[in-house]
Design an enzyme around this catalytic site. Structure first.
Site, PDB file in Angstrom:
ATOM      1  N   ASN A 208     -28.950 -39.545  12.190  1.00  0.00           N
ATOM      2  CA  ASN A 208     -30.250 -39.737  11.532  1.00  0.00           C
ATOM      3  C   ASN A 208     -30.942 -38.385  11.353  1.00  0.00           C
ATOM      4  O   ASN A 208     -30.386 -37.349  11.725  1.00  0.00           O
ATOM      5  CB  ASN A 208     -31.113 -40.715  12.341  1.00  0.00           C
ATOM      6  CG  ASN A 208     -31.313 -40.214  13.762  1.00  0.00           C
ATOM      7  OD1 ASN A 208     -31.908 -39.175  13.993  1.00  0.00           O
ATOM      8  ND2 ASN A 208     -30.769 -40.955  14.740  1.00  0.00           N
ATOM      9  N   ASP A 277     -29.007 -47.336  16.992  1.00  0.00           N
ATOM     10  CA  ASP A 277     -29.019 -48.705  17.531  1.00  0.00           C
ATOM     11  C   ASP A 277     -27.649 -49.359  17.395  1.00  0.00           C
ATOM     12  O   ASP A 277     -27.370 -50.348  18.057  1.00  0.00           O
ATOM     13  CB  ASP A 277     -30.055 -49.552  16.777  1.00  0.00           C
ATOM     14  CG  ASP A 277     -31.475 -49.116  17.132  1.00  0.00           C
ATOM     15  OD1 ASP A 277     -31.705 -48.822  18.315  1.00  0.00           O
ATOM     16  OD2 ASP A 277     -32.327 -49.058  16.232  1.00  0.00           O
ATOM     17  N   LYS A 287      -7.949 -39.306  10.780  1.00  0.00           N
ATOM     18  CA  LYS A 287      -8.859 -39.320   9.630  1.00  0.00           C
ATOM     19  C   LYS A 287      -8.544 -40.516   8.722  1.00  0.00           C
ATOM     20  O   LYS A 287      -7.375 -40.740   8.396  1.00  0.00           O
ATOM     21  CB  LYS A 287      -8.705 -38.013   8.848  1.00  0.00           C
ATOM     22  CG  LYS A 287      -9.688 -37.886   7.728  1.00  0.00           C
ATOM     23  CD  LYS A 287      -9.437 -36.650   6.902  1.00  0.00           C
ATOM     24  CE  LYS A 287     -10.227 -36.753   5.618  1.00  0.00           C
ATOM     25  NZ  LYS A 287      -9.738 -35.867   4.595  1.00  0.00           N
ATOM     26  N   PHE A 322     -41.158 -43.816  22.269  1.00  0.00           N
ATOM     27  CA  PHE A 322     -41.688 -43.556  20.930  1.00  0.00           C
ATOM     28  C   PHE A 322     -41.387 -44.757  20.040  1.00  0.00           C
ATOM     29  O   PHE A 322     -40.429 -45.477  20.281  1.00  0.00           O
ATOM     30  CB  PHE A 322     -41.026 -42.306  20.321  1.00  0.00           C
ATOM     31  CG  PHE A 322     -41.731 -41.032  20.696  1.00  0.00           C
ATOM     32  CD1 PHE A 322     -41.675 -40.560  21.999  1.00  0.00           C
ATOM     33  CD2 PHE A 322     -42.444 -40.304  19.751  1.00  0.00           C
ATOM     34  CE1 PHE A 322     -42.327 -39.390  22.362  1.00  0.00           C
ATOM     35  CE2 PHE A 322     -43.098 -39.128  20.099  1.00  0.00           C
ATOM     36  CZ  PHE A 322     -43.040 -38.671  21.407  1.00  0.00           C
ATOM     37  N   LYS A 336     -43.020 -53.282  21.396  1.00  0.00           N
ATOM     38  CA  LYS A 336     -42.066 -52.467  22.173  1.00  0.00           C
ATOM     39  C   LYS A 336     -42.608 -52.178  23.566  1.00  0.00           C
ATOM     40  O   LYS A 336     -41.852 -52.107  24.542  1.00  0.00           O
ATOM     41  CB  LYS A 336     -41.760 -51.156  21.438  1.00  0.00           C
ATOM     42  CG  LYS A 336     -40.825 -51.381  20.270  1.00  0.00           C
ATOM     43  CD  LYS A 336     -40.571 -50.138  19.443  1.00  0.00           C
ATOM     44  CE  LYS A 336     -39.861 -50.561  18.156  1.00  0.00           C
ATOM     45  NZ  LYS A 336     -39.711 -49.499  17.188  1.00  0.00           N
ATOM     46  N   LYS A 340     -40.060 -53.644  26.270  1.00  0.00           N
ATOM     47  CA  LYS A 340     -39.289 -52.612  26.966  1.00  0.00           C
ATOM     48  C   LYS A 340     -39.925 -52.227  28.310  1.00  0.00           C
ATOM     49  O   LYS A 340     -39.434 -51.325  28.984  1.00  0.00           O
ATOM     50  CB  LYS A 340     -39.112 -51.392  26.066  1.00  0.00           C
ATOM     51  CG  LYS A 340     -38.370 -51.714  24.754  1.00  0.00           C
ATOM     52  CD  LYS A 340     -37.934 -50.464  24.026  1.00  0.00           C
ATOM     53  CE  LYS A 340     -37.322 -50.801  22.664  1.00  0.00           C
ATOM     54  NZ  LYS A 340     -36.493 -49.716  22.133  1.00  0.00           N
TER      55      LYS A 340
HETATM   56  N1  CTP Z   1     -34.397 -46.111  22.116  1.00  0.00           N
HETATM   57  C1  CTP Z   1     -33.502 -46.152  23.181  1.00  0.00           C
HETATM   58  N2  CTP Z   1     -32.251 -46.629  22.998  1.00  0.00           N
HETATM   59  C2  CTP Z   1     -31.851 -47.082  21.801  1.00  0.00           C
HETATM   60  C3  CTP Z   1     -32.754 -47.049  20.705  1.00  0.00           C
HETATM   61  C4  CTP Z   1     -34.024 -46.560  20.903  1.00  0.00           C
HETATM   62  O1  CTP Z   1     -33.865 -45.742  24.274  1.00  0.00           O
HETATM   63  N3  CTP Z   1     -30.605 -47.511  21.643  1.00  0.00           N
HETATM   64  C5  CTP Z   1     -35.755 -45.597  22.386  1.00  0.00           C
HETATM   65  C6  CTP Z   1     -36.166 -44.410  21.561  1.00  0.00           C
HETATM   66  O2  CTP Z   1     -35.844 -43.200  22.203  1.00  0.00           O
HETATM   67  C7  CTP Z   1     -37.660 -44.622  21.453  1.00  0.00           C
HETATM   68  C8  CTP Z   1     -37.836 -46.101  21.480  1.00  0.00           C
HETATM   69  O3  CTP Z   1     -36.632 -46.620  22.035  1.00  0.00           O
HETATM   70  O4  CTP Z   1     -38.338 -44.099  22.573  1.00  0.00           O
HETATM   71  C9  CTP Z   1     -38.062 -46.778  20.155  1.00  0.00           C
HETATM   72  O5  CTP Z   1     -37.056 -46.594  19.262  1.00  0.00           O
HETATM   73  P1  CTP Z   1     -37.079 -47.283  17.817  1.00  0.00           P
HETATM   74  O6  CTP Z   1     -35.785 -46.985  17.172  1.00  0.00           O
HETATM   75  O7  CTP Z   1     -38.310 -46.937  17.107  1.00  0.00           O
HETATM   76  O8  CTP Z   1     -37.170 -48.768  18.173  1.00  0.00           O
HETATM   77  P2  CTP Z   1     -36.109 -49.832  18.494  1.00  0.00           P
HETATM   78  O9  CTP Z   1     -36.392 -50.377  19.833  1.00  0.00           O
HETATM   79  O10 CTP Z   1     -34.749 -49.300  18.295  1.00  0.00           O
HETATM   80  O11 CTP Z   1     -36.487 -50.976  17.475  1.00  0.00           O
HETATM   81  P3  CTP Z   1     -36.316 -51.085  15.902  1.00  0.00           P
HETATM   82  O12 CTP Z   1     -35.142 -50.255  15.537  1.00  0.00           O
HETATM   83  O13 CTP Z   1     -36.131 -52.511  15.719  1.00  0.00           O
HETATM   84  O14 CTP Z   1     -37.601 -50.576  15.369  1.00  0.00           O
END
Ligand code: CTP
Length: 395
Positions: A208, A277, A287, A322, A336, A340
């Site tokens: 990303n 995610d 490859k 975040f 969240k 969480k």
């Molecule tokens: N995060 C994490 N582990 C993951 C994904 C995200 O610890 N596999 C943490 C990020 O570091 C951040 C927070 O979760 O502190 C929020 O991440 P974000 O991607 O905004 O939210 P998600 O929980 O992944 O939800 P969504 O993608 O549905 O918005």
């Protein structure tokens, strides 16, 4: 950092040229910078260069008759807020470790009572020589700060330890020393930063746009506030701020392991990384060759690190996550916070100008269960300081 009297002692070494940038930058920030040089340092950089950059006279000779009658080495030693010895040769380190004061630089150094920083730069064998190591240890014992030399190509043609850190790294370390408000002293903080990379095959990966800037700014601010900082970072090009332990990871799985393993030992954990995610279900060992057909890659969920930490959170621990959103910012962030089990969520919207990936600024709202603080557009450094202010709350 401004309005400080910073004395820089330059000893003989090719790395002396890097100190020109340091002097110029410290001066531009509004500090009173004085340069003292050993005789051999003048063989590498002319005193006029430092004199012009610092706007202060470069004194080389203790017994010169053409400057103020004031005992200059004593008056300078008295007014110094910080003495930086850089580059510090093996010879000058040996002198200051043993109280030898035989020129303007070493005499002023011995007379100064302010904090002192030594930045060694020399050939690897000279640095690793037990005599130099013993001298550095002695300096440490006397309360001087020793900056770690860099690794790499040395002017003598060797490759190894002994490089003078870049000017900005030295300045960064100096800044940390000046920070008076060590409100996180004694605390251990772990911060995650940057993106993750999920391999598809040995050539391709999914990632990303995260630059890591927010996480690195947090790590630096936490260090400045006196904390012991561990930075778990995904792949990014940012330099590790001095005094911080950096653990490099690539995938979400690696990041999860490094962070979860260290949960117990940390008082504060801030997850600023943009963690994938999903990851490809299988990583092809060779490859993948193209064909004329469309291609689908099956993705599976990665572990939610923040949620895992939230489930095992100890009472004394502060957990901050975040939330980066493109819509329904506060609503999603609030969710969240609960799902969480974190103490604070720092919410930012990709739709706000000056916020999000790659830029040096951010516009965030900090939410807890019963409070929210909306901050204006600030530099990521300022945002970091505002977030850290929450790390002592509730104690
Ligand atoms: N995060 C994490 N582990 C993951 C994904 C995200 O610890 N596999 C943490 C990020 O570091 C951040 C927070 O979760 O502190 C929020 O991440 P974000 O991607 O905004 O939210 P998600 O929980 O992944 O939800 P969504 O993608 O549905 O918005």
């Amino acid at each position: 950092m401004k309005n400080k009297c910073i004395v820089i002692g330059v000893s003989g070494g090719i790395a002396a040229y890097k100190i020109c940038t340091l002097v110029s930058s410290l001066k531009k920030k509004g500090n009173d910078v004085h340069v003292l040089m050993t005789k051999s340092a003048t063989e590498f950089v002319g005193p006029l260069t430092f004199q012009t950059l610092s706007q202060n006279r470069v004194i080389l000779d203790m017994f010169s008759v053409d400057f103020e009658v004031d005992v200059h080495h004593i008056s300078l030693a008295k007014k110094a807020d910080l003495f930086v010895l850089a580059p510090a040769s093996a010879n000058i380190i040996a002198k200051v470790a043993n109280g030898i004061a035989d020129d303007m630089l070493t005499t002023t150094f011995l007379a100064a009572t302010c904090p002192k920083v030594i930045v060694p730069a020399m050939n690897t064998n000279m640095l690793e020589n037990p005599i130099t190591q013993e001298n550095l240890e002695k300096c440490r014992k006397y309360g001087m700060h020793i900056l770690e030399s860099g690794d790499g190509y040395l002017a003598c043609g060797d490759v190894g330890k002994g490089r003078l850190p870049e000017a900005e790294e030295i300045e960064d370390a100096i800044e940390g020393l000046f920070e008076k408000d060590h409100f996180l002293k004694g605390k251990k903080i772990m911060i995650s930063a940057g993106p993750t990379r999920e391999d598809i095959d040995p050539v391709r990966y999914i990632t990303n746009h995260s630059s890591g800037k927010m996480g690195f700014a947090l790590a630096k601010a936490a260090r400045n506030a006196g904390a012991e900082v561990t930075l778990v970072s995904g792949p990014c090009n940012l330099k590790t701020p001095s005094g911080i332990e950096r653990i490099e990871v690539s995938s979400a799985e690696e990041m999860a392991k490094e962070i979860i393993d260290r949960q117990e030992e940390n008082d504060v954990i801030i997850l600023a990384a943009a963690v994938a995610d999903y990851r490809p279900k299988e990583k092809a060992l060779e490859k993948m060759k193209k064909s004329d057909d469309d291609l689908s890659i099956s993705l599976v969920r990665t572990k939610d690190i923040l949620k895992t930490l939230g489930e095992k959170k100890k009472k004394h621990q502060i957990l901050i996550g975040f939330a980066m959103e493109t819509e329904n910012l506060l609503e999603n962030a609030q969710k969240k916070l609960v799902t969480k089990n974190v103490d604070y969520i720092v919410a930012n919207s990709l739709r706000e100008e000056g916020a999000g990936f790659g830029v040096d600024t951010n516009k965030v709202t900090i939410l807890s269960i019963n409070k929210k603080e909306e901050l204006p557009l600030l530099s990521k450094e300022e945002v970091a300081e505002r977030i850290l202010a929450y790390c002592t709350k509730g104690e």
